[in-house]
Design a protein around this motif. Sequence first.
Motif, PDB file in Angstrom:
ATOM      1  N   PHE A  32       0.576  -1.134   0.115  1.00 34.58           N
ATOM      2  CA  PHE A  32      -0.217   0.043  -0.020  1.00 34.58           C
ATOM      3  C   PHE A  32       0.681   1.324   0.052  1.00 34.58           C
ATOM      4  O   PHE A  32       0.639   2.181  -0.616  1.00 34.58           O
ATOM      5  CB  PHE A  32      -0.912  -0.137   1.206  1.00 34.58           C
ATOM      6  N   PHE A  33       2.058   1.396   0.804  1.00 34.12           N
ATOM      7  CA  PHE A  33       2.772   2.531   1.131  1.00 34.12           C
ATOM      8  C   PHE A  33       3.502   2.516  -0.288  1.00 34.12           C
ATOM      9  O   PHE A  33       3.937   3.637  -0.649  1.00 34.12           O
ATOM     10  CB  PHE A  33       3.402   2.559   2.292  1.00 34.12           C
ATOM     11  N   GLU A  34       3.953   1.499  -0.792  1.00 35.38           N
ATOM     12  CA  GLU A  34       4.815   1.616  -1.927  1.00 35.38           C
ATOM     13  C   GLU A  34       3.828   2.226  -3.264  1.00 35.38           C
ATOM     14  O   GLU A  34       4.522   2.896  -3.862  1.00 35.38           O
ATOM     15  CB  GLU A  34       5.268   0.166  -2.409  1.00 35.38           C
ATOM     16  N   ALA A  35       2.678   1.967  -3.276  1.00 34.45           N
ATOM     17  CA  ALA A  35       1.757   2.587  -4.187  1.00 34.45           C
ATOM     18  C   ALA A  35       1.525   4.011  -3.914  1.00 34.45           C
ATOM     19  O   ALA A  35       1.167   4.770  -5.112  1.00 34.45           O
ATOM     20  CB  ALA A  35       0.530   1.777  -4.424  1.00 34.45           C
ATOM     21  N   HIS A  36       1.740   4.531  -2.563  1.00 34.54           N
ATOM     22  CA  HIS A  36       1.419   5.705  -2.324  1.00 34.54           C
ATOM     23  C   HIS A  36       2.651   6.932  -2.287  1.00 34.54           C
ATOM     24  O   HIS A  36       2.344   7.935  -1.848  1.00 34.54           O
ATOM     25  CB  HIS A  36       0.629   5.752  -0.906  1.00 34.54           C
ATOM     26  N   ALA A  37       3.509   6.207  -2.425  1.00 33.26           N
ATOM     27  CA  ALA A  37       5.024   7.055  -2.205  1.00 33.26           C
ATOM     28  C   ALA A  37       5.192   7.618  -3.591  1.00 33.26           C
ATOM     29  O   ALA A  37       4.895   7.283  -4.624  1.00 33.26           O
ATOM     30  CB  ALA A  37       6.056   5.880  -1.954  1.00 33.26           C
ATOM     31  N   GLY A 100       3.473  18.803   3.885  1.00 37.81           N
ATOM     32  CA  GLY A 100       3.523  19.997   3.675  1.00 37.81           C
ATOM     33  C   GLY A 100       5.001  20.533   3.318  1.00 37.81           C
ATOM     34  O   GLY A 100       5.275  21.548   2.548  1.00 37.81           O
ATOM     35  N   THR A 101       6.008  19.614   3.710  1.00 38.21           N
ATOM     36  CA  THR A 101       7.382  20.173   3.298  1.00 38.21           C
ATOM     37  C   THR A 101       8.067  19.197   2.624  1.00 38.21           C
ATOM     38  O   THR A 101       9.434  19.518   2.110  1.00 38.21           O
ATOM     39  CB  THR A 101       7.910  20.227   4.673  1.00 38.21           C
ATOM     40  N   SER A 102       7.688  18.021   2.245  1.00 39.05           N
ATOM     41  CA  SER A 102       8.263  16.978   1.237  1.00 39.05           C
ATOM     42  C   SER A 102       7.306  16.224   0.739  1.00 39.05           C
ATOM     43  O   SER A 102       6.229  16.365   0.653  1.00 39.05           O
ATOM     44  CB  SER A 102       9.055  15.975   2.364  1.00 39.05           C
ATOM     45  N   GLU A 103       7.898  15.515  -0.265  1.00 36.39           N
ATOM     46  CA  GLU A 103       7.229  14.473  -1.175  1.00 36.39           C
ATOM     47  C   GLU A 103       7.552  13.319  -0.734  1.00 36.39           C
ATOM     48  O   GLU A 103       8.175  12.346  -1.811  1.00 36.39           O
ATOM     49  CB  GLU A 103       7.646  14.795  -2.455  1.00 36.39           C
ATOM     50  N   LEU A 104       7.032  12.591   0.405  1.00 33.39           N
ATOM     51  CA  LEU A 104       7.282  11.251   0.834  1.00 33.39           C
ATOM     52  C   LEU A 104       6.087  10.547   0.193  1.00 33.39           C
ATOM     53  O   LEU A 104       6.374   9.426  -0.467  1.00 33.39           O
ATOM     54  CB  LEU A 104       7.542  11.233   2.337  1.00 33.39           C
ATOM     55  N   MET A 105       4.812  11.043   0.204  1.00 34.82           N
ATOM     56  CA  MET A 105       3.582  10.027  -0.014  1.00 34.82           C
ATOM     57  C   MET A 105       2.733  11.267  -0.597  1.00 34.82           C
ATOM     58  O   MET A 105       2.713  12.357  -0.262  1.00 34.82           O
ATOM     59  CB  MET A 105       3.041   9.461   1.086  1.00 34.82           C
ATOM     60  N   ASP A 106       1.470  10.542  -1.086  1.00 37.47           N
ATOM     61  CA  ASP A 106       0.648  11.397  -1.353  1.00 37.47           C
ATOM     62  C   ASP A 106      -0.386  11.556  -0.060  1.00 37.47           C
ATOM     63  O   ASP A 106      -0.090  10.898   0.838  1.00 37.47           O
ATOM     64  CB  ASP A 106      -0.261  10.878  -2.610  1.00 37.47           C
ATOM     65  N   MET A 107      -1.316  12.382  -0.276  1.00 32.96           N
ATOM     66  CA  MET A 107      -2.317  12.737   1.110  1.00 32.96           C
ATOM     67  C   MET A 107      -2.927  11.259   1.497  1.00 32.96           C
ATOM     68  O   MET A 107      -3.146  11.266   2.720  1.00 32.96           O
ATOM     69  CB  MET A 107      -3.475  13.647   0.646  1.00 32.96           C
ATOM     70  N   GLY A 109      -1.734   8.381   1.517  1.00 33.15           N
ATOM     71  CA  GLY A 109      -0.737   7.575   2.060  1.00 33.15           C
ATOM     72  C   GLY A 109      -0.611   8.161   3.564  1.00 33.15           C
ATOM     73  O   GLY A 109      -0.337   7.538   4.520  1.00 33.15           O
ATOM     74  N   HIS A 110      -0.613   9.493   3.800  1.00 35.02           N
ATOM     75  CA  HIS A 110      -0.342  10.214   4.962  1.00 35.02           C
ATOM     76  C   HIS A 110      -1.515   9.894   5.769  1.00 35.02           C
ATOM     77  O   HIS A 110      -1.370   9.896   7.117  1.00 35.02           O
ATOM     78  CB  HIS A 110       0.006  11.662   4.762  1.00 35.02           C
ATOM     79  N   LEU A 111      -2.863  10.015   5.389  1.00 35.26           N
ATOM     80  CA  LEU A 111      -3.811   9.936   6.176  1.00 35.26           C
ATOM     81  C   LEU A 111      -3.871   8.362   6.784  1.00 35.26           C
ATOM     82  O   LEU A 111      -4.309   8.241   7.951  1.00 35.26           O
ATOM     83  CB  LEU A 111      -5.283  10.389   5.510  1.00 35.26           C
ATOM     84  N   VAL A 112      -3.777   7.542   5.785  1.00 33.98           N
ATOM     85  CA  VAL A 112      -3.823   6.068   6.277  1.00 33.98           C
ATOM     86  C   VAL A 112      -2.511   5.947   7.364  1.00 33.98           C
ATOM     87  O   VAL A 112      -2.719   5.364   8.511  1.00 33.98           O
ATOM     88  CB  VAL A 112      -3.592   5.071   5.174  1.00 33.98           C
ATOM     89  N   GLU A 113      -1.591   6.396   7.107  1.00 34.51           N
ATOM     90  CA  GLU A 113      -0.356   6.460   8.080  1.00 34.51           C
ATOM     91  C   GLU A 113      -0.612   6.915   9.559  1.00 34.51           C
ATOM     92  O   GLU A 113      -0.328   6.683  10.590  1.00 34.51           O
ATOM     93  CB  GLU A 113       0.884   7.251   7.404  1.00 34.51           C
ATOM     94  N   ALA A 114      -1.453   7.904   9.315  1.00 34.71           N
ATOM     95  CA  ALA A 114      -1.836   8.734  10.634  1.00 34.71           C
ATOM     96  C   ALA A 114      -3.006   7.692  11.330  1.00 34.71           C
ATOM     97  O   ALA A 114      -2.732   7.629  12.679  1.00 34.71           O
ATOM     98  CB  ALA A 114      -2.711  10.099  10.298  1.00 34.71           C
ATOM     99  N   ILE A 115      -3.817   7.334  10.712  1.00 36.99           N
ATOM    100  CA  ILE A 115      -4.709   6.210  11.327  1.00 36.99           C
ATOM    101  C   ILE A 115      -3.852   4.971  12.051  1.00 36.99           C
ATOM    102  O   ILE A 115      -4.062   4.629  12.917  1.00 36.99           O
ATOM    103  CB  ILE A 115      -5.838   5.637  10.429  1.00 36.99           C
ATOM    104  N   ILE A 116      -3.213   4.539  11.126  1.00 33.24           N
ATOM    105  CA  ILE A 116      -2.104   3.416  11.872  1.00 33.24           C
ATOM    106  C   ILE A 116      -1.202   3.831  12.824  1.00 33.24           C
ATOM    107  O   ILE A 116      -1.278   2.884  13.944  1.00 33.24           O
ATOM    108  CB  ILE A 116      -1.091   2.892  10.495  1.00 33.24           C
ATOM    109  N   ASP A 117      -0.708   4.995  12.811  1.00 30.91           N
ATOM    110  CA  ASP A 117      -0.078   5.496  13.874  1.00 30.91           C
ATOM    111  C   ASP A 117      -0.876   5.508  15.251  1.00 30.91           C
ATOM    112  O   ASP A 117      -0.285   5.606  16.233  1.00 30.91           O
ATOM    113  CB  ASP A 117       0.730   6.872  13.642  1.00 30.91           C
ATOM    114  N   ILE A 118      -1.932   6.058  15.238  1.00 29.76           N
ATOM    115  CA  ILE A 118      -2.717   6.434  16.241  1.00 29.76           C
ATOM    116  C   ILE A 118      -3.075   4.961  16.925  1.00 29.76           C
ATOM    117  O   ILE A 118      -3.129   4.825  18.152  1.00 29.76           O
ATOM    118  CB  ILE A 118      -4.161   7.138  16.029  1.00 29.76           C
ATOM    119  N   ILE A 119      -3.401   4.093  15.963  1.00 30.89           N
ATOM    120  CA  ILE A 119      -3.838   2.467  16.703  1.00 30.89           C
ATOM    121  C   ILE A 119      -2.435   2.089  17.408  1.00 30.89           C
ATOM    122  O   ILE A 119      -2.405   1.376  18.461  1.00 30.89           O
ATOM    123  CB  ILE A 119      -4.537   1.701  15.727  1.00 30.89           C
ATOM    124  N   PHE A 120      -1.422   2.113  16.423  1.00 32.96           N
ATOM    125  CA  PHE A 120      -0.031   1.630  16.762  1.00 32.96           C
ATOM    126  C   PHE A 120       0.403   1.999  18.095  1.00 32.96           C
ATOM    127  O   PHE A 120       0.782   1.295  19.337  1.00 32.96           O
ATOM    128  CB  PHE A 120       0.805   1.777  15.589  1.00 32.96           C
TER     129      PHE A 120
END
Length: 137
Positions: A32-37, A100-107, A109-120
């Motif tokens: 998933f994250f590879e596809a959104h990088a 806002g400062t880099s081009e790591l992932m699309d939005m 990817g960042h939103l899914v990352e946020a949800i996972i981080d909160i649970i993790f």
Amino acid sequence: MFSKSNVLATIIGFVVMFLLGYAIWGIATAEFFEAHATNSIMKDPPDMLFIALGNLIGTFAISTIYGKWAAGAYSAANGFAFGIWIGIFVGLGMGLLWYGTSELMDMTGHLVEAIIDIIFYGIIGAVIGFVYQKTSA
């Protein structure tokens, strides 16, 4: 700072953080994250020593802060609530700064990352809270 509860919570939290992190980001969501990088910046292979060291330091910081934040009201539920706030800070706060400062992932990817981080981090906090509950005097 180096109380029995803090040291044991750090060690047990570290093991859970390392293994759960690998299961989530190394296996379950890797495609998933590879596809959104937006840029390929991953080391191949990753340096596991520095990943482990980062997890150990992070878990020690979380455990130390939790020990003071909980003010003696230690429990897995209290730790989970604390961990959620850590996840919000990392996932939403830092994630939106990175967006806002880099081009790591699309939005997405960042939103899914946020949800996972909160649970993790909620799970890590629950583990730390549970260890504190069982080991504090």
